[in-house]
Design an enzyme around this catalytic site. Structure first.
Site, PDB file in Angstrom:
ATOM      1  N   GLU A 154      82.310  30.562  11.908  1.00  0.00           N
ATOM      2  CA  GLU A 154      83.649  31.155  11.735  1.00  0.00           C
ATOM      3  C   GLU A 154      84.432  30.570  10.565  1.00  0.00           C
ATOM      4  OE1 GLU A 154      85.375  30.783  15.658  1.00  0.00           O
ATOM      5  OE2 GLU A 154      83.740  31.880  16.588  1.00  0.00           O
ATOM      6  N   GLU A 259      76.166  36.319  20.176  1.00  0.00           N
ATOM      7  CA  GLU A 259      77.095  36.075  21.298  1.00  0.00           C
ATOM      8  C   GLU A 259      77.537  37.397  21.925  1.00  0.00           C
ATOM      9  OE1 GLU A 259      80.347  33.525  20.067  1.00  0.00           O
ATOM     10  OE2 GLU A 259      79.034  32.231  18.905  1.00  0.00           O
TER      11      GLU A 259
HETATM   12  O1  G3I Z   1      84.989  21.650  31.029  1.00  0.00           O
HETATM   13  C1  G3I Z   1      86.414  21.681  31.073  1.00  0.00           C
HETATM   14  C2  G3I Z   1      86.911  21.369  32.455  1.00  0.00           C
HETATM   15  O2  G3I Z   1      86.543  20.053  32.790  1.00  0.00           O
HETATM   16  C3  G3I Z   1      88.419  21.541  32.495  1.00  0.00           C
HETATM   17  O3  G3I Z   1      88.870  21.352  33.803  1.00  0.00           O
HETATM   18  C4  G3I Z   1      88.809  22.944  32.034  1.00  0.00           C
HETATM   19  C5  G3I Z   1      90.329  23.122  31.984  1.00  0.00           C
HETATM   20  O4  G3I Z   1      90.721  23.999  30.968  1.00  0.00           O
HETATM   21  O5  G3I Z   1      88.298  23.140  30.731  1.00  0.00           O
HETATM   22  C6  G3I Z   1      86.890  23.057  30.672  1.00  0.00           C
HETATM   23  O6  G3I Z   1      86.493  23.282  29.330  1.00  0.00           O
HETATM   24  C7  G3I Z   1      86.606  24.595  28.858  1.00  0.00           C
HETATM   25  C8  G3I Z   1      85.200  25.062  28.440  1.00  0.00           C
HETATM   26  O7  G3I Z   1      85.286  26.297  27.798  1.00  0.00           O
HETATM   27  C9  G3I Z   1      84.245  25.182  29.635  1.00  0.00           C
HETATM   28  O8  G3I Z   1      84.698  26.157  30.517  1.00  0.00           O
HETATM   29  C10 G3I Z   1      87.530  24.583  27.637  1.00  0.00           C
HETATM   30  O9  G3I Z   1      88.851  24.294  28.065  1.00  0.00           O
HETATM   31  C11 G3I Z   1      87.489  25.911  26.937  1.00  0.00           C
HETATM   32  O10 G3I Z   1      88.225  25.796  25.724  1.00  0.00           O
HETATM   33  C12 G3I Z   1      86.049  26.263  26.612  1.00  0.00           C
HETATM   34  O11 G3I Z   1      86.030  27.530  26.032  1.00  0.00           O
HETATM   35  C13 G3I Z   1      84.873  27.851  25.302  1.00  0.00           C
HETATM   36  C14 G3I Z   1      85.314  28.269  23.904  1.00  0.00           C
HETATM   37  O12 G3I Z   1      84.210  28.732  23.164  1.00  0.00           O
HETATM   38  C15 G3I Z   1      85.897  27.100  23.126  1.00  0.00           C
HETATM   39  O13 G3I Z   1      84.948  26.117  22.881  1.00  0.00           O
HETATM   40  C16 G3I Z   1      84.150  28.982  25.995  1.00  0.00           C
HETATM   41  O14 G3I Z   1      83.586  28.492  27.214  1.00  0.00           O
HETATM   42  C17 G3I Z   1      83.030  29.512  25.104  1.00  0.00           C
HETATM   43  O15 G3I Z   1      82.490  30.691  25.677  1.00  0.00           O
HETATM   44  C18 G3I Z   1      83.593  29.864  23.732  1.00  0.00           C
HETATM   45  O16 G3I Z   1      82.537  30.271  22.913  1.00  0.00           O
HETATM   46  C19 G3I Z   1      82.889  30.702  21.602  1.00  0.00           C
HETATM   47  C20 G3I Z   1      81.781  30.299  20.655  1.00  0.00           C
HETATM   48  O17 G3I Z   1      81.558  28.907  20.752  1.00  0.00           O
HETATM   49  C21 G3I Z   1      82.121  30.697  19.211  1.00  0.00           C
HETATM   50  N1  G3I Z   1      82.439  32.110  19.111  1.00  0.00           N
HETATM   51  C22 G3I Z   1      83.445  32.599  20.043  1.00  0.00           C
HETATM   52  C23 G3I Z   1      83.026  32.240  21.484  1.00  0.00           C
HETATM   53  C24 G3I Z   1      83.963  32.824  22.497  1.00  0.00           C
HETATM   54  O18 G3I Z   1      85.235  32.234  22.349  1.00  0.00           O
END
Ligand code: G3I
Length: 368
Positions: A154, A259
């Protein structure tokens, strides 16, 4: 092919029998590998039902979160490979094509990466050194085992210009080429991908094409363009995907859909994006399918998926992987984005782990 598939889907008994005998990875064996992104519960074996689906249906895996910088390298001198090691072992045990995601991103990168001990922004040389150490350590650990890395994620704005990230501000445009070179040095056999969303859309696509052309002209070891494929029921026009794959293929790179998911939920005026910074206010009217997805929308979703796979099949040879961003609907990031706490239906397996009509139509799409 789609018309035939549609007719077949309405013969419910026939379709279910066909799907039961098949698996995504087998139906597409002659075309490309089919992947799923795994969350922590799947990687660590806590989601046995999810793992069984992955093992039966997919021959490639991507890590949804565990290889992002903040997870794998949370502090300057501390790497945490506990989850990534299990992730790679899961893929190897099942003889899957194992993907790494992601080395350089403006999100999920701890602030310390860009600062010295006094909190001052690093200079170019110092940040490059940090980047090289990170890539050598992470890619080097899984050399020959992680077959494909999302090296830069990105880096482009919607207008095709380079995003003003701290990577760009401190290092300049060359951070992209450097990241690819470091990854290639760390594992010369790995496929190396530039990964982004909306790069099928004309304006952003022009920026991506220019970037890749330049990298290729400089001899940068980029092998693949990753079109993320975060779609909705009506956007983007899939003719853009078709044209986009063509445009990238002409540059001499492979294309992976990295994705894929299709959001059926309303988004008000939000344009199609995968920008994780978006966080809209909750509103029950924007969460309409809490008690189940109406048949008509289910059918629309199935047709949308079939149309996407139809285009990928048309470009078999250029498209070498299609990865779904999650396993079941319960796993989808769309349950929490762009509005928290919604009930999403973005994937091919429902909350009970059963294949949806979209799954059947995707299988039928191969015509085999
Ligand atoms: O694991 C913690 C947990 O311990 C905590 O209690 C909770 C509270 O918010 O957060 C959890 O972490 C979250 C994690 O996902 C696992 O669920 C993060 O806050 C959250 O920001 C994270 O979001 C991920 C996001 O990327 C940011 O990294 C999504 O799962 C993931 O699907 C998403 O993937 C991205 C690709 O990497 C790049 N392209 C876009 C795609 C979709 O957004």
């Amino acid at each position: 092919m789609r018309t035939v598939a549609l007719v077949v889907v309405f013969l419910a008994g026939v379709t279910t029998a066909a799907a039961a005998q098949s698996a995504l990875k087998d139906a597409y064996k002659a075309d490309f590998v089919i992947g799923a992104a795994l969350n922590e519960a799947q990687i660590t074996g806590q989601d046995a039902r999810g793992d069984a689906i992955v093992e039966a249906q997919f021959n490639s895996i991507s890590p949804e979160n565990c290889l992002k910088w903040e997870r794998v390298h949370p502090q300057p001198h501390r790497y945490d490979f506990s989850i990534p090691d299990q992730y790679v072992a899961f893929g190897e045990k099942n003889r899957m094509f194992v993907v790494g995601h992601t080395l350089v991103w403006h999100n999920q990168t701890p602030d310390w990466v860009f600062r010295d001990g006094k909190g001052k922004l690093l200079g170019r040389k110092a940040l490059l050194k940090r980047l090289r150490n990170h890539i050598y350590t992470v890619v080097g650990r899984y050399k020959g085992r992680i077959k494909s890395w999302d090296v830069v994620n990105e880096a482009l704005n919607e207008d095709g210009s380079l995003r003003q990230s701290l990577w760009l501000k401190i290092i300049g445009e060359s951070y992209i080429a450097k990241a690819f070179r470091y990854a290639h040095e760390a594992d010369p056999t790995a496929e190396l991908t530039y990964n982004d969303y909306n790069i099928e859309n004309e304006v952003k696509r022009a920026g991506a094409v220019a970037l890749i052309k330049k990298l290729k002209a400089e001899g940068v070891p980029i092998t693949t363009v990753g079109i993320q494929g975060h779609y909705t029921l009506d956007s983007p026009d899939l003719k853009l995907l078709d044209e986009g794959i063509d445009a990238y293929s002409k540059l001499g790179v492979k294309v992976a859909i990295t994705e894929l998911d299709v959001d059926v939920l309303p988004r008000k005026n939000l344009p199609v994006t995968a920008d994780i910074a978006v966080n809209l206010a909750q509103d029950p009217a924007l969460n309409p399918y809490v008690n189940g997805l109406p048949d008509a929308v289910q059918q629309q979703l199935a047709e949308r998926y079939a149309a996407i796979f139809e285009i990928c099949l048309k470009h078999r040879g250029t498209v070498d992987r299609v990865t779904l961003w999650g396993v079941t609907d319960a796993d989808s990031w769309h349950n929490g984005w762009p509005i928290r706490g919604r009930t999403a239906y973005s994937l091919l397996f429902n909350r009970a782990g059963k294949p949806k009509p979209a799954y059947d139509m995707v299988i039928q799409e191969t015509g085999r």
